[in-house]
Design a protein around this motif. Structure first.
Motif, PDB file in Angstrom:
ATOM      1  N   ASP A  34      -0.247  19.643  -6.208  1.00 24.87           N
ATOM      2  CA  ASP A  34       0.467  19.069  -5.080  1.00 24.87           C
ATOM      3  C   ASP A  34       1.089  17.742  -5.498  1.00 24.87           C
ATOM      4  O   ASP A  34       0.510  16.976  -6.258  1.00 24.87           O
ATOM      5  CB  ASP A  34      -0.480  18.804  -3.913  1.00 24.87           C
ATOM      6  N   VAL A  35       2.273  17.465  -4.961  1.00 18.47           N
ATOM      7  CA  VAL A  35       2.925  16.188  -5.205  1.00 18.47           C
ATOM      8  C   VAL A  35       2.270  15.129  -4.324  1.00 18.47           C
ATOM      9  O   VAL A  35       2.086  15.331  -3.119  1.00 18.47           O
ATOM     10  CB  VAL A  35       4.424  16.283  -4.906  1.00 18.47           C
ATOM     11  N   GLN A  36       1.931  14.021  -4.938  1.00 18.83           N
ATOM     12  CA  GLN A  36       1.350  12.902  -4.191  1.00 18.83           C
ATOM     13  C   GLN A  36       2.032  11.611  -4.594  1.00 18.83           C
ATOM     14  O   GLN A  36       2.301  11.387  -5.772  1.00 18.83           O
ATOM     15  CB  GLN A  36      -0.149  12.805  -4.437  1.00 18.83           C
ATOM     16  N   LEU A  37       2.306  10.766  -3.607  1.00 18.83           N
ATOM     17  CA  LEU A  37       2.902   9.458  -3.839  1.00 18.83           C
ATOM     18  C   LEU A  37       2.004   8.418  -3.166  1.00 18.83           C
ATOM     19  O   LEU A  37       1.566   8.618  -2.031  1.00 18.83           O
ATOM     20  CB  LEU A  37       4.302   9.363  -3.238  1.00 18.83           C
ATOM     21  N   GLN A  38       1.753   7.340  -3.869  1.00 15.49           N
ATOM     22  CA  GLN A  38       0.914   6.286  -3.308  1.00 15.49           C
ATOM     23  C   GLN A  38       1.568   4.940  -3.568  1.00 15.49           C
ATOM     24  O   GLN A  38       1.666   4.511  -4.715  1.00 15.49           O
ATOM     25  CB  GLN A  38      -0.491   6.319  -3.898  1.00 15.49           C
ATOM     26  N   ALA A  39       2.003   4.310  -2.502  1.00  9.48           N
ATOM     27  CA  ALA A  39       2.655   3.008  -2.603  1.00  9.48           C
ATOM     28  C   ALA A  39       1.639   1.893  -2.434  1.00  9.48           C
ATOM     29  O   ALA A  39       0.665   2.021  -1.680  1.00  9.48           O
ATOM     30  CB  ALA A  39       3.741   2.886  -1.548  1.00  9.48           C
ATOM     31  N   SER A  40       1.883   0.793  -3.120  1.00 14.69           N
ATOM     32  CA  SER A  40       1.005  -0.370  -3.010  1.00 14.69           C
ATOM     33  C   SER A  40       1.779  -1.624  -3.374  1.00 14.69           C
ATOM     34  O   SER A  40       2.918  -1.543  -3.855  1.00 14.69           O
ATOM     35  CB  SER A  40      -0.207  -0.210  -3.929  1.00 14.69           C
ATOM     36  N   GLY A  41       1.157  -2.773  -3.145  1.00 16.25           N
ATOM     37  CA  GLY A  41       1.752  -4.025  -3.572  1.00 16.25           C
ATOM     38  C   GLY A  41       2.312  -4.894  -2.463  1.00 16.25           C
ATOM     39  O   GLY A  41       2.777  -6.004  -2.723  1.00 16.25           O
ATOM     40  N   GLY A  42       2.288  -4.405  -1.251  1.00 18.34           N
ATOM     41  CA  GLY A  42       2.799  -5.213  -0.153  1.00 18.34           C
ATOM     42  C   GLY A  42       1.878  -6.397   0.139  1.00 18.34           C
ATOM     43  O   GLY A  42       0.776  -6.504  -0.383  1.00 18.34           O
ATOM     44  N   GLY A  43       2.361  -7.278   0.989  1.00 17.94           N
ATOM     45  CA  GLY A  43       1.567  -8.434   1.356  1.00 17.94           C
ATOM     46  C   GLY A  43       2.390  -9.452   2.097  1.00 17.94           C
ATOM     47  O   GLY A  43       3.517  -9.175   2.522  1.00 17.94           O
TER      48      GLY A  43
END
Length: 120
Positions: free
Chosen positions: A1-10
């Motif tokens: 399955d394709v998975q995307l995980q965004a991070s880094g906001g603040g």
């Protein structure tokens, strides 16, 4: 399955910088693009940047051109980043990474979103 995980906001002050990351897995071909899309409260969704994985063609919204840079990790070709410099309060939004169907503005997979808040 394709998975995307965004991070880094603040939370950052105006004029500051943030770097968003999007970890991507499950994609087995190169004919697609990756986009960063943001949505601020009460505003329509805006495509911030889009880069073709096959030929590297990049698009930037006029509102961020010259301040934001989209890139990928040379050691992990599916990871993408959004370097955001000279941030403005109007950049405040939830930022999503999305897998984009090649040569279209259609998105078939989305990350969960990461909140960027720019204080004045």
């Amino acid at each position: 399955d394709v998975q995307l995980q965004a991070s880094g906001g603040g939370l950052v002050q105006a004029g500051g910088s943030l770097r968003l990351s999007c970890a991507v897995s499950g994609i087995t071909f190169d004919d697609y693009a990756m986009s960063w899309i943001r949505q601020a409260p009460g505003k329509e969704r805006e495509v911030v940047s889009c880069t073709s994985k096959s030929d590297g063609t990049a698009y930037y919204a006029e509102s961020v051109r010259g301040r934001f840079t989209m890139s990928s990790d040379s050691s992990s070709e599916n990871a993408v980043f959004l370097q955001m410099n000279s941030l403005k309060p109007e950049d405040t939004a939830v930022y999503y990474c999305a897998k984009t169907l090649a040569y279209t503005w259609q998105y078939d997979y989305w990350g969960q979103g990461t909140l960027v808040t720019v204080s004045s």
